[in-house]
Design a protein around this motif. Structure first.
Motif, PDB file in Angstrom:
ATOM      1  N   VAL A  28       0.845  -1.200   0.000  1.00 28.77           N
ATOM      2  CA  VAL A  28       0.000   0.000   0.000  1.00 28.77           C
ATOM      3  C   VAL A  28       0.876   1.246   0.000  1.00 28.77           C
ATOM      4  O   VAL A  28       1.842   1.330   0.767  1.00 28.77           O
ATOM      5  N   VAL A  87       0.901   7.243   1.189  1.00 27.04           N
ATOM      6  CA  VAL A  87      -0.153   8.261   1.199  1.00 27.04           C
ATOM      7  C   VAL A  87      -1.518   7.622   1.445  1.00 27.04           C
ATOM      8  O   VAL A  87      -2.325   8.127   2.240  1.00 27.04           O
ATOM      9  N   VAL A  88      -1.771   6.498   0.783  1.00 34.08           N
ATOM     10  CA  VAL A  88      -3.044   5.794   0.945  1.00 34.08           C
ATOM     11  C   VAL A  88      -3.169   5.243   2.358  1.00 34.08           C
ATOM     12  O   VAL A  88      -4.223   5.352   2.994  1.00 34.08           O
ATOM     13  N   ALA A  89      -2.087   4.646   2.863  1.00 36.82           N
ATOM     14  CA  ALA A  89      -2.102   4.093   4.220  1.00 36.82           C
ATOM     15  C   ALA A  89      -2.364   5.186   5.251  1.00 36.82           C
ATOM     16  O   ALA A  89      -3.173   5.002   6.175  1.00 36.82           O
ATOM     17  N   GLN A 135      -3.854   8.081   4.828  1.00 37.45           N
ATOM     18  CA  GLN A 135      -5.215   8.597   4.716  1.00 37.45           C
ATOM     19  C   GLN A 135      -6.222   7.626   5.327  1.00 37.45           C
ATOM     20  O   GLN A 135      -7.169   8.036   6.009  1.00 37.45           O
ATOM     21  N   ALA A 136      -6.001   6.333   5.122  1.00 41.95           N
ATOM     22  CA  ALA A 136      -6.903   5.320   5.675  1.00 41.95           C
ATOM     23  C   ALA A 136      -6.861   5.330   7.198  1.00 41.95           C
ATOM     24  O   ALA A 136      -7.905   5.304   7.867  1.00 41.95           O
ATOM     25  N   LYS A 163       2.601  -0.140   8.505  1.00 38.74           N
ATOM     26  CA  LYS A 163       3.033   0.025   7.118  1.00 38.74           C
ATOM     27  C   LYS A 163       4.390  -0.616   6.841  1.00 38.74           C
ATOM     28  O   LYS A 163       4.600  -1.195   5.768  1.00 38.74           O
ATOM     29  N   ASP A 221       5.541  11.051   4.651  1.00 36.86           N
ATOM     30  CA  ASP A 221       4.168  11.032   4.127  1.00 36.86           C
ATOM     31  C   ASP A 221       3.135  10.799   5.222  1.00 36.86           C
ATOM     32  O   ASP A 221       2.102  11.468   5.277  1.00 36.86           O
TER      33      ASP A 221
END
Length: 291
Positions: free
Chosen positions: A112, A115-117, A119-120, A166, A229
């Motif tokens: 992942v 940035v996606v991690a 935001q989640a 992450k 990030d």
């Protein structure tokens, strides 16, 4: 003659990329660190000021605070990743039905994008409608919602937890590689001597996989230091300066304040600290290998 020169010719693109991507920016940053170079002040561009930027940095309370926050962030992340990676790697190394599925699952967070991690997890940590507060209240662990990302008491722990989730798969993968190099004969001999599973782990497994652990810690530590990030998206360094690590503050000096002189000095200090950490890990890893 052509055959002798061919390997060197093939290496030219690699060395060219290293020079362009690493060497030139590093030298430029070092030169900036000895100058007053602010894009917001054209009159002070490229003015040599010696070590003034370095002196100013160590008189900056925000810089010193960011160093302390970085130590907490790195120590918490690396310790959490190490414990979790050792457990998951040990499980993944056992023979059981569905092991391939388990291995694939624990590696998913690494796939992942940061940035996606971030935001989640930001949504999950949200005070009013985040799933984490919902689950904790449903289980009766808390009575009221916890402001995870807007309270200096909880924010640093929240970003550390996200970073652990992450980055742990990378360390897990390296430790699994180490576990697969340990001979089964050693375990069988220990069992014949009456050694318990705990003793086998601490006296056989851990000593033999230490080089792999140290190598994994090099990568995960560098990842934790350099990737901003997660913190940038989740808290932006706040609340206040509670989660503002060194690299994030350096980023703000460079690209928000547009102070290349002060930012360059901070970057040089950062590279030096990272170099010392890598040297420390490398020396310990070399001792383990040659022991």
């Amino acid at each position: 003659m052509k055959n002798k020169s061919l390997p060197y010719l093939l290496l030219i693109p690699v060395f060219t990329m290293i020079i362009v991507v690493v060497f030139i920016p590093l030298v430029t940053t070092i030169l900036y660190s000895f100058q007053s170079y602010r894009l917001t002040n054209l009159a002070e561009q490229a003015t040599f000021i010696g070590f003034d930027n370095y002196i100013a940095i160590f008189h900056d309370s925000r810089f010193l605070s960011s160093l302390g926050t970085s130590l907490i962030y790195i120590a918490g992340s690396v310790l959490g990743m190490l414990i979790l990676a050792l457990i998951t790697a040990q499980i993944a190394n056992q023979a059981f039905k569905g092991r391939s599925i388990f291995r694939s699952t624990i590696l998913l967070p690494w796939a992942v994008a940061p940035v996606v991690a971030a935001q989640a997890w930001k949504f999950m940590f949200e005070t009013d409608y985040g799933i984490i507060n919902y689950l904790l209240k449903s289980l009766g662990i808390i009575d009221q919602n916890i402001p995870w990302l807007v309270s200096s008491k909880y924010a640093i722990g929240s970003v550390i937890l996200t970073n652990i989730w992450k980055t742990t798969p990378l360390l897990t993968l390296i430790i699994i590689s180490g576990l697969q190099t340990v001979s089964r004969d050693l375990y069988e001999s220990a069992e014949m001597d009456g050694a318990s599973p705990i003793k086998k782990y601490f006296y056989i497994t851990l000593p033999l996989i230490k080089p792999f652990i140290l190598m994994g810690l090099i990568f995960t530590t560098l990842q934790t230091i350099n990737v901003i990030d997660i913190i940038y998206i989740m808290t932006g360094g706040g609340p206040g300066e509670a989660t503002e690590i060194f690299t994030l503050y350096n980023y703000k000096i460079f690209f928000k304040n547009l102070d290349f002189g002060l930012g360059g000095a901070m970057a040089v200090i950062g590279v030096t600290v990272i170099g010392v950490l890598v040297l420390f890990y490398a020396r310990n890893m070399n001792k383990q290998v040659n022991h």
